[in-house]
Write an enzyme that holds these catalytic residues in place. Structure first.
Site, PDB file in Angstrom:
ATOM      1  N   GLU A 100       5.518   4.147  12.228  1.00 51.78           N
ATOM      2  CA  GLU A 100       6.318   2.957  12.570  1.00 51.78           C
ATOM      3  C   GLU A 100       7.665   3.377  13.154  1.00 51.78           C
ATOM      4  O   GLU A 100       8.189   2.729  14.066  1.00 51.78           O
ATOM      5  CB  GLU A 100       6.482   2.066  11.327  1.00 51.78           C
ATOM      6  CG  GLU A 100       5.167   1.355  11.014  1.00 51.78           C
ATOM      7  CD  GLU A 100       4.966   0.990   9.552  1.00 51.78           C
ATOM      8  OE1 GLU A 100       5.929   1.026   8.760  1.00 51.78           O
ATOM      9  OE2 GLU A 100       3.804   0.678   9.200  1.00 51.78           O
ATOM     10  N   SER A 133      -4.451   1.881   4.610  1.00 50.65           N
ATOM     11  CA  SER A 133      -5.288   0.936   3.863  1.00 50.65           C
ATOM     12  C   SER A 133      -5.981   1.574   2.657  1.00 50.65           C
ATOM     13  O   SER A 133      -7.118   1.232   2.324  1.00 50.65           O
ATOM     14  CB  SER A 133      -6.320   0.283   4.801  1.00 50.65           C
ATOM     15  OG  SER A 133      -5.650  -0.436   5.830  1.00 50.65           O
ATOM     16  N   LYS A 138       7.972   0.272   2.406  1.00 48.83           N
ATOM     17  CA  LYS A 138       8.442  -0.216   3.710  1.00 48.83           C
ATOM     18  C   LYS A 138       9.583  -1.216   3.492  1.00 48.83           C
ATOM     19  O   LYS A 138      10.338  -1.074   2.518  1.00 48.83           O
ATOM     20  CB  LYS A 138       7.273  -0.785   4.525  1.00 48.83           C
ATOM     21  CG  LYS A 138       6.126   0.249   4.633  1.00 48.83           C
ATOM     22  CD  LYS A 138       5.071  -0.083   5.631  1.00 48.83           C
ATOM     23  CE  LYS A 138       4.006   1.021   5.632  1.00 48.83           C
ATOM     24  NZ  LYS A 138       2.916   0.770   6.571  1.00 48.83           N
ATOM     25  N   GLU A 176      -1.868   9.931   8.596  1.00 48.48           N
ATOM     26  CA  GLU A 176      -1.949   8.472   8.618  1.00 48.48           C
ATOM     27  C   GLU A 176      -2.448   8.014   9.986  1.00 48.48           C
ATOM     28  O   GLU A 176      -1.655   7.873  10.927  1.00 48.48           O
ATOM     29  CB  GLU A 176      -0.575   7.851   8.370  1.00 48.48           C
ATOM     30  CG  GLU A 176      -0.004   8.155   7.005  1.00 48.48           C
ATOM     31  CD  GLU A 176       0.939   7.052   6.524  1.00 48.48           C
ATOM     32  OE1 GLU A 176       0.805   6.657   5.368  1.00 48.48           O
ATOM     33  OE2 GLU A 176       1.776   6.567   7.311  1.00 48.48           O
ATOM     34  N   HIS A 213       7.257   8.708  10.050  1.00 49.20           N
ATOM     35  CA  HIS A 213       6.252   7.659   9.906  1.00 49.20           C
ATOM     36  C   HIS A 213       5.949   7.062  11.285  1.00 49.20           C
ATOM     37  O   HIS A 213       6.850   6.909  12.115  1.00 49.20           O
ATOM     38  CB  HIS A 213       6.750   6.574   8.945  1.00 49.20           C
ATOM     39  CG  HIS A 213       5.656   5.652   8.526  1.00 49.20           C
ATOM     40  ND1 HIS A 213       5.210   4.631   9.338  1.00 49.20           N
ATOM     41  CD2 HIS A 213       4.875   5.624   7.415  1.00 49.20           C
ATOM     42  CE1 HIS A 213       4.202   4.012   8.727  1.00 49.20           C
ATOM     43  NE2 HIS A 213       3.989   4.596   7.561  1.00 49.20           N
ATOM     44  N   GLY A 220      -2.189  -0.776   7.549  1.00 50.66           N
ATOM     45  CA  GLY A 220      -1.986  -2.219   7.412  1.00 50.66           C
ATOM     46  C   GLY A 220      -3.082  -3.057   8.047  1.00 50.66           C
ATOM     47  O   GLY A 220      -2.918  -4.264   8.214  1.00 50.66           O
ATOM     48  N   ASN A 273       4.863   3.819  -0.346  1.00 56.52           N
ATOM     49  CA  ASN A 273       5.855   3.541   0.700  1.00 56.52           C
ATOM     50  C   ASN A 273       5.993   2.023   0.770  1.00 56.52           C
ATOM     51  O   ASN A 273       5.149   1.339   1.338  1.00 56.52           O
ATOM     52  CB  ASN A 273       5.362   4.115   2.043  1.00 56.52           C
ATOM     53  CG  ASN A 273       6.253   3.711   3.201  1.00 56.52           C
ATOM     54  OD1 ASN A 273       7.347   3.173   3.002  1.00 56.52           O
ATOM     55  ND2 ASN A 273       5.792   3.968   4.419  1.00 56.52           N
TER      56      ASN A 273
HETATM   57  P1  13P Z   1      -1.015   0.569   4.310  1.00 53.91           P
HETATM   58  O1  13P Z   1      -1.434   1.210   3.000  1.00 53.91           O
HETATM   59  O2  13P Z   1      -0.407  -0.776   4.142  1.00 53.91           O
HETATM   60  O3  13P Z   1      -2.122   0.624   5.325  1.00 53.91           O
HETATM   61  O4  13P Z   1       0.166   1.488   4.893  1.00 53.91           O
HETATM   62  C1  13P Z   1      -0.011   2.857   4.966  1.00 53.91           C
HETATM   63  C2  13P Z   1       1.281   3.483   5.331  1.00 53.91           C
HETATM   64  O5  13P Z   1       1.772   3.327   6.444  1.00 53.91           O
HETATM   65  C3  13P Z   1       1.972   4.257   4.300  1.00 53.91           C
HETATM   66  O6  13P Z   1       3.036   4.981   4.816  1.00 53.91           O
END
Ligand code: 13P
Length: 252
Positions: A97, A212, A11, A167, A95, A173, A9
């Site tokens: 976010e 992560s 982003k 997640e 997601h 992150g 992903n």
């Molecule tokens: P990270 O791997 O940067 O922690 O992000 C995970 C994520 O949100 C994947 O959708």
């Protein structure tokens, strides 16, 4: 037997040249073998070009979000059929976010999930708890609620052509990965919840871990019985980092 899915992903990162280079790097180093698939989910503007780049290869293409509507006066939105039209097979829905920053409710996520499937896309449904929710012992009730909204709307049978990604928000992150045991506990719970509706659908469902995940921790996570791959953010932005995870899946 469930196959691993290693999904990147990206982003809101990259550029047209950068994304072409990243995909070229992933294509050049794709592990051979079977029992796993590799997927990239770039930002919308790069999807068409990347669809051309991955055509004929084993690398799959997905989007990061989709409208719950079929077509019409929804300025700025992208319809599921448009994604299918340009060669996407998968789409991420729900997601954290988007839930946190764009106010997507579990009901809207369920509508996106259904709209994606109706257009022939495989939705990757994200669920997971915040740090506060984990610390107050609410992890299971949070994922139950998020999954329940989709089961109620779409029915359990819909999960035979879907993917779930667990997640934990506190691991996204932050560099703080869930331990393989912490992740396995929740994955096992998710599968048990779905098993309560349909044993076969639950047994066939791929449940990815996200938060992560990187080359150094991938093998430990993927060794867990209910972890069927990863949804990777930061480590999907460099071909070598992403391939390290794909290689861990190819070896497991
Ligand atoms: P990270 O791997 O940067 O922690 O992000 C995970 C994520 O949100 C994947 O959708």
């Amino acid at each position: 037997m469930r196959e691993f899915l290693i999904a990147g992903n990206w982003k809101m990162n990259g550029s047209s040249t950068g994304s072409a280079e990243l995909v070229a790097g992933v294509l050049a180093g794709m592990p051979a073998g079977s029992g796993f698939s590799v997927l990239v989910c770039p930002p919308f503007p790069y999807l068409s070009a990347i669809a051309g780049q991955v055509k004929g290869s084993a690398l799959k293409l997905g989007a990061q979000n989709v409208s719950e509507h079929e077509s019409g006066a929804y300025t700025g939105e992208v319809a599921p059929a448009m994604l299918r039209d340009i060669g996407c097979e998968y789409v991420i829905v729900g997601h954290s976010e988007r839930r946190a920053m764009y106010g997507e409710s579990s009901f809207q996520v369920a509508a996106k999930f259904q709209a994606a499937q109706a257009a022939g896309l495989v939705p990757i449904l994200c669920v997971g708890e915040t740090l506060d929710e984990r610390e107050s012992g609410a992890t299971e009730s949070v994922v139950d609620y998020q999954l329940g909204a989709v089961i109620d709307a779409a029915g359990i049978g819909a999960f035979s052509s879907a993917v779930v990604a667990y997640e934990p928000v506190w691991a996204i992150g932050t560099g703080k990965t869930a331990t393989p045991e912490q992740a396995q506990d929740v994955h096992k719970h998710i599968r048990a919840l779905l098993s309560g509706h349909d044993v076969d659908v639950a047994a066939g469902l791929r449940i990815l871990y996200g938060g992560s995940m990187k080359g150094e921790n991938a093998a430990g996570l993927l060794a867990m019985p209910d972890i069927d791959g990863g949804l990777i953010g930061g480590a999907s932005l460099q071909a070598m980092d992403f391939l390290a995870i794909a290689n861990a899946a190819a070896r497991t």
